[in-house]
Design a protein around this motif. Sequence first.
Motif, mmCIF file in Angstrom:
data_model
loop_
_atom_site.group_PDB
_atom_site.id
_atom_site.type_symbol
_atom_site.label_atom_id
_atom_site.label_comp_id
_atom_site.label_asym_id
_atom_site.label_seq_id
_atom_site.Cartn_x
_atom_site.Cartn_y
_atom_site.Cartn_z
ATOM 1 N N TRP A 78 -52.298 -7.872 0.283
ATOM 2 C CA TRP A 78 -51.982 -8.381 1.616
ATOM 3 C C TRP A 78 -52.719 -9.689 1.905
ATOM 4 N N LEU A 79 -53.983 -9.763 1.577
ATOM 5 C CA LEU A 79 -54.752 -10.975 1.854
ATOM 6 C C LEU A 79 -54.233 -12.153 1.027
ATOM 7 N N ILE A 80 -53.826 -11.881 -0.214
ATOM 8 C CA ILE A 80 -53.240 -12.942 -1.050
ATOM 9 C C ILE A 80 -51.938 -13.446 -0.430
ATOM 10 N N LEU A 81 -51.074 -12.519 -0.027
ATOM 11 C CA LEU A 81 -49.791 -12.898 0.567
ATOM 12 C C LEU A 81 -49.988 -13.580 1.915
ATOM 13 N N LEU A 82 -50.966 -13.105 2.684
ATOM 14 C CA LEU A 82 -51.235 -13.722 3.983
ATOM 15 C C LEU A 82 -51.711 -15.156 3.816
ATOM 16 N N ALA A 83 -52.645 -15.366 2.891
ATOM 17 C CA ALA A 83 -53.181 -16.711 2.667
ATOM 18 C C ALA A 83 -52.094 -17.663 2.172
ATOM 19 N N ALA A 143 -54.004 -2.563 -2.002
ATOM 20 C CA ALA A 143 -53.023 -3.047 -1.029
ATOM 21 C C ALA A 143 -53.627 -4.114 -0.127
ATOM 22 N N THR A 144 -54.915 -3.981 0.192
ATOM 23 C CA THR A 144 -55.591 -4.975 1.026
ATOM 24 C C THR A 144 -55.706 -6.308 0.293
ATOM 25 N N ILE A 188 -54.208 -2.551 13.374
ATOM 26 C CA ILE A 188 -54.913 -3.329 14.397
ATOM 27 C C ILE A 188 -55.987 -4.247 13.807
ATOM 28 N N PRO A 189 -56.766 -3.804 12.812
ATOM 29 C CA PRO A 189 -57.776 -4.732 12.251
ATOM 30 C C PRO A 189 -57.182 -5.916 11.478
ATOM 31 N N ILE A 190 -55.862 -6.006 11.362
ATOM 32 C CA ILE A 190 -55.132 -7.079 10.675
ATOM 33 C C ILE A 190 -55.264 -6.994 9.157
ATOM 34 N N PHE A 191 -56.505 -6.964 8.641
ATOM 35 C CA PHE A 191 -56.671 -6.952 7.185
ATOM 36 C C PHE A 191 -56.211 -5.630 6.569
ATOM 37 N N THR A 192 -55.962 -4.613 7.400
ATOM 38 C CA THR A 192 -55.492 -3.316 6.897
ATOM 39 C C THR A 192 -53.970 -3.191 6.905
#
Length: 247
Positions: A80-85, A76-77, A34-38
């Motif tokens: 995830w943030l690298i892949l999201l960006a 993992a966070t 739910i917090p998205i960044f997790t």
Amino acid sequence: MFQSFFNYDNPVWRYIGKFGDLILLNFLWIICSIPIFTIGASTTAVYYVTLKLVRDDDGYTIKSFFKSFKENFKQATIIWLILLATGLILGFDLRFFLIVMTGNSTFRTVFTAAIGALTIVWLFILTYAFPLQSRFYNPVKRTLFNSFFMSVRHFFHTLGMLAIDAALLIAGYLSIFYAPQFCILIMLFGFPLIAFVNSYIFNSIFKRYMPKEETEENPNELRPILEDVRLSSPSDPASGESTKKEP
């Protein structure tokens, strides 16, 4: 006959139990994402459990999920943030060249093809990054590199997983309009169903990168064992010193 059928070790009941674990995993994944960044940490935790399920390793689903979630949260966070960006940038660029920028110029064609190729690379890395994070010790940079290396080296496995994932997503989408009861069933399992199917393929791939002596000594080890897997060449897939993580 009936006694053997109702025995929990019966393959039918074991698979029913696995599907129950997937429903529980789906609930945990949704709540923890739910917090998205997790999302990265929760996805890694799902793969940690599903890789155990396909290996028939017994354990508590909730305990295993949060064990992995906690251990892999930071790395993992970051992944995830690298892949999201990068995914957002690629998506914006594709939209720009396909929709906003009109005309049949060579510039548009070349850049659209280049961005399309980069998007495929991004999908390959996304497919492998979190299963690898759940299974091996590596720095973020090495995990991303290994994700690309493995996805290309096991190209047909990668295409197979992407095709299966796309088929499940399309089936879920179509069921909304044509088979609502099937849609409810898919929603019960959610992403962990995709991870569970993929884990059968990942399990066969990862076995090739596990040190033979470690695999024989610890056949039921749940959290894998390679540190800084270098994958220097196809003939030497797991060079470097291996270390076992404490359970």
